[in-house]
Scaffold this motif. Sequence first.
Motif, mmCIF file in Angstrom:
data_model
loop_
_atom_site.group_PDB
_atom_site.id
_atom_site.type_symbol
_atom_site.label_atom_id
_atom_site.label_comp_id
_atom_site.label_asym_id
_atom_site.label_seq_id
_atom_site.Cartn_x
_atom_site.Cartn_y
_atom_site.Cartn_z
ATOM 1 N N PRO A 182 35.152 43.308 39.316
ATOM 2 C CA PRO A 182 34.846 44.724 39.429
ATOM 3 C C PRO A 182 35.877 45.539 40.210
ATOM 4 O O PRO A 182 35.620 46.690 40.532
ATOM 5 N N TRP A 183 37.033 44.976 40.535
ATOM 6 C CA TRP A 183 38.004 45.669 41.371
ATOM 7 C C TRP A 183 38.903 46.593 40.544
ATOM 8 O O TRP A 183 39.090 46.376 39.347
ATOM 9 N N PRO A 184 39.495 47.585 41.193
ATOM 10 C CA PRO A 184 40.442 48.459 40.485
ATOM 11 C C PRO A 184 41.623 47.653 39.946
ATOM 12 O O PRO A 184 42.059 46.676 40.563
ATOM 13 N N LYS A 185 42.115 48.066 38.802
ATOM 14 C CA LYS A 185 43.252 47.383 38.154
ATOM 15 C C LYS A 185 44.553 47.868 38.760
ATOM 16 O O LYS A 185 45.364 48.521 38.117
ATOM 17 N N GLU A 186 44.750 47.547 40.034
ATOM 18 C CA GLU A 186 45.980 47.910 40.728
ATOM 19 C C GLU A 186 46.502 46.666 41.429
ATOM 20 O O GLU A 186 45.716 45.821 41.885
ATOM 21 N N PRO A 187 47.816 46.515 41.499
ATOM 22 C CA PRO A 187 48.361 45.318 42.136
ATOM 23 C C PRO A 187 47.769 45.106 43.533
ATOM 24 O O PRO A 187 47.635 46.041 44.312
ATOM 25 N N SER A 188 47.399 43.863 43.788
ATOM 26 C CA SER A 188 46.771 43.456 45.040
ATOM 27 C C SER A 188 47.400 42.126 45.455
ATOM 28 O O SER A 188 48.306 41.628 44.799
#
Length: 174
Positions: A31-37
């Motif tokens: 469910p996390w944002p699709k941004e590099p982590s």
Amino acid sequence: MTVRTQRPTARVILAAPDDRVLLLRFVPPDPWPKEPSWHLPGGGLEPGESPAQAAAREALEETGHVLSAAELGDPVAVNEGAWSNLGRHFYTVHTYFFARVPSATVAPTALEEYEREEFKLGNRWWRADELAATEERVFPPGLAALLPDLLAGVRSPVPARLLWTHEKKSSEGM
């Protein structure tokens, strides 16, 4: 009703001689944002494999560092929760281990196809204060708070229970 596949994993906090820890860049699933982590090396347990054995195998495959299950010892933390990817739904219990490695190097030995793509996003060895201060999403939530004791050689008799999702940051003062 959503059917979730159980997918236990093992991850390892690798600390270099200068106390920096390795994180790998990736784009998280729902469910996390699709941004590099950032996340720790590790992955799913194979049939018949203990969490410590999986952590040692994954460390070798993803970083080139040779560890044994015995070296890893007992888990230092756990967290668990639901996630999904490409329409498949999972429930994961992550088991985290800690190990010191002789150098801040990364030389993967056996990456899966999706890992090869993620590996192109990069990796970084972080200081504990950098992790505590970063605005970037780091998995697991609470990793920075674990590091001072682990780096000092202090282990809790029971694994820390970490959050699954990141707490919302307050917008006060903006």
